[in-house]
Structure formats: C-alpha cells, structure tokens
Design a protein around this motif. Structure first.
Motif, mmCIF file in Angstrom:
data_model
loop_
_atom_site.group_PDB
_atom_site.id
_atom_site.type_symbol
_atom_site.label_atom_id
_atom_site.label_comp_id
_atom_site.label_asym_id
_atom_site.label_seq_id
_atom_site.Cartn_x
_atom_site.Cartn_y
_atom_site.Cartn_z
ATOM 1 N N THR A 1 133.846 -11.213 132.382
ATOM 2 C CA THR A 1 133.518 -12.760 132.040
ATOM 3 C C THR A 1 132.828 -13.121 130.693
ATOM 4 O OG1 THR A 1 135.288 -14.912 132.144
ATOM 5 C CG2 THR A 1 133.916 -13.626 134.501
ATOM 6 N N THR A 2 133.133 -14.459 130.421
ATOM 7 C CA THR A 2 131.894 -15.185 129.759
ATOM 8 C C THR A 2 131.738 -16.346 130.300
ATOM 9 O OG1 THR A 2 132.655 -16.030 128.537
ATOM 10 C CG2 THR A 2 132.152 -14.122 128.683
ATOM 11 N N ILE A 3 130.137 -16.912 131.341
ATOM 12 C CA ILE A 3 130.164 -18.068 131.722
ATOM 13 C C ILE A 3 131.368 -19.223 131.044
ATOM 14 C CG2 ILE A 3 128.525 -19.653 131.440
ATOM 15 C CD1 ILE A 3 127.849 -17.818 133.822
ATOM 16 N N GLY A 4 131.195 -19.156 129.522
ATOM 17 C CA GLY A 4 132.958 -19.872 128.580
ATOM 18 C C GLY A 4 134.032 -20.235 129.251
ATOM 19 N N ALA A 5 134.472 -18.472 129.519
ATOM 20 C CA ALA A 5 135.934 -18.403 129.956
ATOM 21 C C ALA A 5 135.850 -19.046 131.015
ATOM 22 C CB ALA A 5 135.810 -17.343 129.614
ATOM 23 N N GLN A 6 135.294 -19.028 131.875
ATOM 24 C CA GLN A 6 134.489 -19.819 133.417
ATOM 25 C C GLN A 6 135.135 -20.999 133.194
ATOM 26 O OE1 GLN A 6 136.244 -17.430 136.415
ATOM 27 N NE2 GLN A 6 136.233 -16.631 134.552
ATOM 28 N N LYS A 7 134.694 -21.132 132.478
ATOM 29 C CA LYS A 7 134.619 -23.265 132.540
ATOM 30 C C LYS A 7 135.602 -23.855 132.099
ATOM 31 C CE LYS A 7 129.865 -24.488 130.781
ATOM 32 N NZ LYS A 7 128.966 -24.581 130.186
ATOM 33 N N ARG A 8 136.984 -22.615 131.534
ATOM 34 C CA ARG A 8 137.891 -22.972 131.186
ATOM 35 C C ARG A 8 138.488 -22.605 131.937
ATOM 36 N NH1 ARG A 8 135.275 -20.527 126.439
ATOM 37 N NH2 ARG A 8 136.496 -19.004 126.219
ATOM 38 N N ALA A 9 138.101 -21.463 132.356
ATOM 39 C CA ALA A 9 139.912 -20.832 133.327
ATOM 40 C C ALA A 9 140.273 -20.702 135.488
ATOM 41 C CB ALA A 9 140.283 -19.386 133.283
ATOM 42 N N ASN A 10 138.785 -20.774 135.150
ATOM 43 C CA ASN A 10 138.674 -20.840 136.726
ATOM 44 C C ASN A 10 138.823 -22.267 137.714
ATOM 45 O OD1 ASN A 10 137.062 -21.077 139.409
ATOM 46 N ND2 ASN A 10 135.567 -18.787 138.679
ATOM 47 N N PRO A 11 139.757 -22.139 138.608
ATOM 48 C CA PRO A 11 139.902 -23.491 139.009
ATOM 49 C C PRO A 11 139.182 -24.297 140.088
ATOM 50 C CG PRO A 11 141.341 -21.907 139.496
ATOM 51 C CD PRO A 11 140.789 -21.356 138.745
ATOM 52 N N LEU A 12 138.000 -23.247 140.617
ATOM 53 C CA LEU A 12 137.207 -23.698 141.417
ATOM 54 C C LEU A 12 136.171 -24.964 140.311
ATOM 55 C CD1 LEU A 12 136.679 -20.885 143.320
ATOM 56 C CD2 LEU A 12 137.951 -23.351 144.193
ATOM 57 N N LEU A 13 135.520 -24.070 139.256
ATOM 58 C CA LEU A 13 134.879 -25.026 138.312
ATOM 59 C C LEU A 13 136.051 -26.086 137.867
ATOM 60 C CD1 LEU A 13 132.971 -22.322 136.903
ATOM 61 C CD2 LEU A 13 132.271 -23.397 138.520
ATOM 62 N N ALA A 14 136.882 -26.765 138.390
ATOM 63 C CA ALA A 14 137.906 -27.584 137.777
ATOM 64 C C ALA A 14 137.745 -28.659 138.683
ATOM 65 C CB ALA A 14 139.708 -27.156 136.824
ATOM 66 N N ALA A 15 137.310 -28.662 139.903
ATOM 67 C CA ALA A 15 137.253 -29.382 140.992
ATOM 68 C C ALA A 15 136.520 -30.143 140.480
ATOM 69 C CB ALA A 15 136.689 -28.449 142.192
ATOM 70 N N PRO A 16 136.693 -32.102 140.631
ATOM 71 C CA PRO A 16 136.185 -33.045 140.497
ATOM 72 C C PRO A 16 134.760 -33.496 141.184
ATOM 73 C CG PRO A 16 137.968 -33.174 141.820
ATOM 74 C CD PRO A 16 138.121 -31.625 141.341
ATOM 75 N N ASP A 17 134.505 -32.891 142.375
ATOM 76 C CA ASP A 17 133.704 -32.951 143.292
ATOM 77 C C ASP A 17 132.924 -31.766 144.134
ATOM 78 O OD1 ASP A 17 135.054 -33.026 145.190
ATOM 79 O OD2 ASP A 17 135.835 -35.237 144.579
ATOM 80 N N GLU A 18 132.327 -32.037 145.081
ATOM 81 C CA GLU A 18 131.638 -30.862 145.983
ATOM 82 C C GLU A 18 133.353 -30.579 146.839
ATOM 83 O OE1 GLU A 18 128.563 -30.583 149.595
ATOM 84 O OE2 GLU A 18 127.869 -30.446 147.057
ATOM 85 N N ASP A 19 133.745 -31.584 147.447
ATOM 86 C CA ASP A 19 134.372 -31.551 149.140
ATOM 87 C C ASP A 19 135.384 -31.305 148.497
ATOM 88 O OD1 ASP A 19 132.467 -33.484 150.082
ATOM 89 O OD2 ASP A 19 133.007 -34.984 150.132
ATOM 90 N N THR A 20 135.894 -31.211 147.174
ATOM 91 C CA THR A 20 136.992 -30.766 146.700
ATOM 92 C C THR A 20 137.105 -29.273 146.634
ATOM 93 O OG1 THR A 20 137.966 -33.001 145.206
ATOM 94 C CG2 THR A 20 139.391 -30.502 144.485
ATOM 95 N N PHE A 21 135.793 -28.787 145.527
ATOM 96 C CA PHE A 21 136.085 -27.065 145.315
ATOM 97 C C PHE A 21 135.332 -26.814 146.946
ATOM 98 C CE2 PHE A 21 132.827 -24.064 146.471
ATOM 99 C CZ PHE A 21 132.990 -23.326 144.972
ATOM 100 N N VAL A 22 134.835 -27.549 148.219
ATOM 101 C CA VAL A 22 134.857 -26.778 149.593
ATOM 102 C C VAL A 22 136.566 -26.196 150.459
ATOM 103 C CG1 VAL A 22 134.075 -26.970 152.145
ATOM 104 C CG2 VAL A 22 132.696 -27.411 150.017
ATOM 105 N N SER A 23 137.231 -27.991 149.842
ATOM 106 C CA SER A 23 138.717 -27.582 149.972
ATOM 107 C C SER A 23 139.441 -26.340 149.735
ATOM 108 C CB SER A 23 139.269 -29.363 149.898
ATOM 109 O OG SER A 23 138.341 -29.805 150.839
ATOM 110 N N GLN A 24 138.994 -26.626 148.485
ATOM 111 C CA GLN A 24 139.859 -25.031 148.555
ATOM 112 C C GLN A 24 139.549 -24.247 147.703
ATOM 113 O OE1 GLN A 24 139.652 -26.320 143.431
ATOM 114 N NE2 GLN A 24 141.126 -27.923 143.784
ATOM 115 N N LEU A 25 138.062 -23.794 148.380
ATOM 116 C CA LEU A 25 137.936 -22.352 148.417
ATOM 117 C C LEU A 25 137.731 -22.120 150.111
ATOM 118 C CD1 LEU A 25 136.235 -19.728 147.204
ATOM 119 C CD2 LEU A 25 134.037 -21.184 148.525
ATOM 120 N N THR A 26 137.920 -22.854 151.162
ATOM 121 C CA THR A 26 138.067 -22.969 152.578
ATOM 122 C C THR A 26 139.978 -22.432 152.604
ATOM 123 O OG1 THR A 26 138.209 -25.005 152.690
ATOM 124 C CG2 THR A 26 135.874 -23.512 153.307
ATOM 125 N N ALA A 27 140.477 -23.151 151.638
ATOM 126 C CA ALA A 27 141.956 -22.655 152.295
ATOM 127 C C ALA A 27 142.585 -21.838 151.266
ATOM 128 C CB ALA A 27 142.732 -23.910 151.642
#
Length: 464
Positions: free
Chosen positions: A204-230
């Motif tokens: 992929t590319t960095i730009g494509a991941q900024k647009r499509a990766n749901p983990l990068l769309a997490a608004p903050d660190e806690d949300t990211f951690v919850s989504q990844l560990t789930a």
C-alpha cells in the motif's frame, strides 16, 4: 546503479508471498549484482530462484523483528550468500549480525536503508525506510503498519498486550508522518495470524492508509487500543516458541533433508514410543481409510500452520502420503516453523499397512443433503463464524478443539469452510474417543441451502 532522480525501478522490488502463512518477504535488486532481502523465511526456494534468475547475490538480509510465525532465513543467507544480517540491536540475537538502532543507516551502494524504531508488535521491532538520497521510496513495516490494520500486540503475553498496543499506536502515528507517496511494504498480510484482515492487497502507501486504515481513523490512543485489542483472535501454539528460536538463530540446513521410509512395524514402534502419525493425504482419502489415531492435516499451503498449532515439536512425527505427493514439501514446511523431528513416512502407504495385517478406520464425509439432524460443530475461527454460520451451530475453533473435545456433542457433523479443517477436527475428536463423527463436504452456505435455512451473523460482526 541508476539515475538517482528516478527512484527504485518498479521491477527491482520483488515481493515473495507465502500464501500459506500469509506473509511477504522482499528481494530488492540493488542494480549492481547484489540484493537486499527483507524478512526472508527459512524456506528460501522462491527467494533463491528470484535471485538466480537475475544473477544476484544477496548482500544484506534484514529482519524487522523476531518473527513468531516462521524461522528467519537470515542466518542461512549469511551462510549461503555471505549476506550481512541487519537487525535490531535490542533483539540481542546470539549470532553475528549488524545491530541497528533508531536512525542508524546502511549504505546499500546508491540507496540507503534507515532503521526506524517501531515497537508494538514486538519490543525490538524496526521498520526499514529505503531512501534514494533524501527521497523516501518505501518503508518495510514488518508487523507494524500493515494493509488496513496493524499487527497483533499480544505475542509477549496478556500482561504486555495493552502496553504494546500503546506503543503500536505511537509507531503507526510516526509512520504516517512520511510522505503520502511513500510505499508501504509489510511482512504480514491476509491469511496471517498476526492480525492482517481479509483482502487481496499486500502492499500500500502511506496516503492510502491514511484514507482507508480504520485504526488510523481512531480519534485517540485509548480508542486505538480498544479497537486493536478487540480484534485479537487466537493464534497457533508454535508462535510462543519461535521468537526465542530466532533470537538464538536457526540451525543451518545443508542439503535437502529427506524422509526415511518406515515399515508398518516401524510406524507402530514409533507411536508406541510417543510419536504421532500425520496423514497428509486429501481429506476424502483420509475419510475412506486411515490409521486409527492418526491426525489428518492435508498437505497444502496451510499445512505448517496446523502442524505447529496441533502437535508438539518435541515428539517424532511419521507421515502417511498419497501417490504423487512430494515428501520434500512436508519437510520444507515443517522446517520453516522449526519442526525437525521428522522420523519418516510409511513406506508403501496404506496398502503396506493393511498388508501387514493392521486395521483401518474411516470417517463419514457427507454432502449437505445427507446430514440429517446431527448437531453441527463449526471449527472455523471466531471471526469467520461471526460473518455467517448455521443456526444453532456450536463454534469450537480447530486450534482449541483438543482441549475442548469433551464439549463437542457426540455424533456431530463437523464443518469448516470446505472440509479440510473439519477433517482435521474429526481426527482429533476420534483420537479423544468420539465415535460416529461425520465431516461436511462443503461449508455453511451449502448446509443452509440444503436445509432451507439462512445463515446467522453474529451481533459483533466481523473481527479482523
């Protein structure tokens, strides 16, 4: 090697995909007869073939992390090609290598490889940024940023999972500071138990991941951690061993290891001494007749995964093969995950077994219209089960079935997506004393259609 304004020629980066384990290695043609290998596994057939076609010597072998899902081929490349091994100094590898830390650079002769500390998947994880002058061509992200996800953070134990997930958050944010045009070359891809989601894209590319990766769309660190560990499902048991094996360094493989031909009496003696019989024939062949107590693992791309998940690496293994199957493929897949106690294979196959007067067992392998009212046991991963399953089905993942055999109903129809994993499951249940087990030749959609039912989707939906 080339005009430095041109970047890396497209055909100079060669992805080498292991569909069975869901991983990619990379061979980079440096343009002067030398090459860089990144995250090569111990099964070097494809990499060596690609290098030979181009007349390349592998000068550098870089590992992004201490792999848990395959033995690294870096030590072998050092022996066979004279490659300099590049890896994290924090990994404390017990063999000759060039230890790298944050910001360290390696001159590849026209291109530069820069180490970026990206912990999360493992403590000592590095990403490798490939530079042409100051231009960022691409980044080998290993188990950090992967296509539309990030690799799992629970391989060092549940007590470290959240800590490493937070480190993964920071690592991904750091990688997204690279230019959008920067190519992303991950190691883990679809089919990997290191948490890559389904999909056909491996890079992929960095730009494509900024647009499509749901983990990068997490608004903050806690949300990211919850989504990844789930999203973390089960993983093969052998993953817990290979990190340390890679730190020590896999033994060199000289020549092509062969499977010794064993008589029926030799097989019986091996089993009596604590060995295991693994039947690698197609599921239908196993169903028609097999050695009682043998484990069915059909020889295909996923063979190594299930071998390493279901059997110990400390007991001798003997194999039953069909005519035309390549014993060398068994050896190569087993060695790739550190299974080297391969005692041999049954000489003459099942005909030799029966000629020696030994009995066979069989397993019903039935189509969906002949399953009557049996209980339905679905041995797919929980994430697969969630996407759609037969009403009333019991989900017991194949990887945990040996421990949960007592929970499986008697006389069950065992199913997966097509039948291979289900046949493995049936062989486990039979070893545990279950009788009258049947295997569905097909998947849940076939069963639902034959019984006039609609598949049920779990409320939590798809887990990556």
């Amino acid at each position: 090697m080339k005009d430095s304004t041109m970047g890396l020629p497209e055909d100079h980066l060669i992805p080498l995909v292991d569909e069975g384990l869901g991983n990619s290695a990379y061979l980079v043609d440096l343009g002067d007869g030398r090459a860089l290998a990144v995250d090569a596994s111990r099964d070097l057939r494809a990499l060596n073939a690609a290098a030979e076609r181009r007349g390349l010597i592998v000068a550098y072998a870089a590992d992004t992390h201490l792999h848990a899902d395959f033995l690294s081929g870096a030590v072998q490349l050092g022996h066979d090609h004279g490659a300099t091994i590049l890896a994290s100094a924090a990994g404390h590898r017990a063999f000759a290598h060039r230890g790298l830390a944050e910001g360290d650079e390696v001159d590849l002769g026209g291109l530069t490889l820069r180490a970026l500390a990206t912990p999360g998947h493992t403590d000592e994880h590095l990403s490798f940024l490939l530079l042409d002058g100051r231009a960022e061509l691409g980044v080998f992200t290993g188990g950090s940023l992967i296509v539309n996800s990030a690799a799992r953070t629970d391989l060092l134990g549940p007590e470290r999972t959240e800590e490493l997930a937070r480190a993964q958050y920071r690592s991904l944010r750091r990688l997204t500071e690279l230019p959008d045009s920067t190519a992303v070359w991950p190691t883990h891809g679809a089919g990997s138990f290191c948490s890559a989601p389904p999909g056909s894209e491996r890079t992929t590319t960095i730009g494509a991941q900024k647009r499509a990766n749901p983990l990068l769309a997490a608004p903050d660190e806690d949300t990211f951690v919850s989504q990844l560990t789930a999203s973390l499902g089960s993983y093969p048991a052998y993953f817990d061993r290979l990190g340390e094996a890679n730190r020590r360094g896999p033994a060199l493989v000289t020549g092509t290891p062969l499977l010794t031909e064993l008589s029926a009496g030799g097989v019986r003696a091996l089993v009596a001494d604590g060995g295991h019989v693994v039947d690698v024939r197609p599921a239908a062949d196993y169903a028609a007749g097999h050695i009682p107590g043998s484990l069915s693992i059909p020889l295909r791309g996923q063979f190594a995964t299930w071998l390493g998940w279901l059997l110990p690496d400390t007991a001798p293994l003997v194999f039953v093969t069909a005519d035309g199957q390549d014993p060398g493929e068994i050896v190569r897949q087993a060695y790739k995950i550190g299974y080297e106690r391969l005692a041999g294979r049954l000489d003459g196959g099942l005909p030799a077994w029966t000629a020696a007067g030994h009995p066979l067992a069989s397993t019903a392998f039935v189509t969906a219209d002949r399953t009557d009212s049996r209980p339905y046991v679905d041995v797919r991963q929980e994430s697969e089960f969630a996407t759609g399953h037969v009403p009333g089905a019991v989900n017991i993942e194949l990887g945990g079935l040996a421990r949960a055999a007592a929970d499986a109903p008697e006389g069950a129809i065992v199913a997966c997506g097509h039948g291979e994993r289900a046949m493995t499951a049936a062989s486990l249940l039979e070893r545990a004393g279950h009788t009258d087990v049947a295997v569905l030749d097909g998947g849940p959609a076939d069963y639902a259609a034959a019984h006039g039912e609609q598949l049920v989707r779990s409320p939590e939906g798809i887990r990556s």
